[in-house]
Design an enzyme around this catalytic site. Structure first.
Site, PDB file in Angstrom:
ATOM      1  N   LYS A  62       0.832  -1.204   0.000  1.00 60.84           N
ATOM      2  CA  LYS A  62       0.000   0.000   0.000  1.00 60.84           C
ATOM      3  C   LYS A  62       0.867   1.256   0.000  1.00 60.84           C
ATOM      4  CE  LYS A  62      -3.783  -2.412   2.257  1.00 60.84           C
ATOM      5  NZ  LYS A  62      -4.495  -2.648   3.515  1.00 60.84           N
ATOM      6  N   HIS A 104      -0.257  -6.176  18.144  1.00 58.49           N
ATOM      7  CA  HIS A 104      -1.334  -7.158  18.141  1.00 58.49           C
ATOM      8  C   HIS A 104      -1.924  -7.274  19.535  1.00 58.49           C
ATOM      9  CE1 HIS A 104       1.864  -9.699  19.781  1.00 58.49           C
ATOM     10  NE2 HIS A 104       2.548  -9.421  18.692  1.00 58.49           N
TER      11      HIS A 104
END
Length: 117
Positions: A62, A104
């Protein structure tokens, strides 16, 4: 000068299901160096590692503005650790500094990549 920024997120539960099926996806998604580290892990850590490495590759694609596909493949981006445990991302498709971060929790793995030239 900032060249590009990319962010990605994957669900821990989705990655856990992939890990439970065996090493097929990991062999395809991880570079040989990443896969060697992955094989030393088990349980939740294995899920976090695979999800984080895949997500970094998505974030990188991206930031490059190409997505994963013809120009950029999964094997073109590698994230290992430095001596302090920080992620170090490299790619044969980008000349410049790659800044990366992985986080995470029990539900999501989120990554960020900033490309600097």
């Amino acid at each position: 000068m900032i060249y590009g920024v990319g962010i990605d997120a994957v669900e821990v539960e989705r990655v856990a299901k992939i890990v439970a099926k065996g090493d097929g996806f990991a062999k395809k998604a991880l570079t040989p160096n990443e896969f060697a580290q992955y094989q030393k892990m088990s349980g939740k850590r294995k899920v976090e590692y695979l999800g984080g490495r895949f997500s970094i590759k998505e974030s990188f694609s991206k930031a490059m503005g190409t997505g994963l596909g013809k120009y950029l493949g999964l094997q073109d981006v590698e994230t290992l650790w430095d001596e302090n445990g920080h992620p170090i991302t490299t790619s044969n498709k980008f000349e410049g500094k790659i800044w990366s971060s992985i986080t995470h929790d029990n539900h999501e793995i989120v990554t960020l990549v900033v490309l600097e030239k």
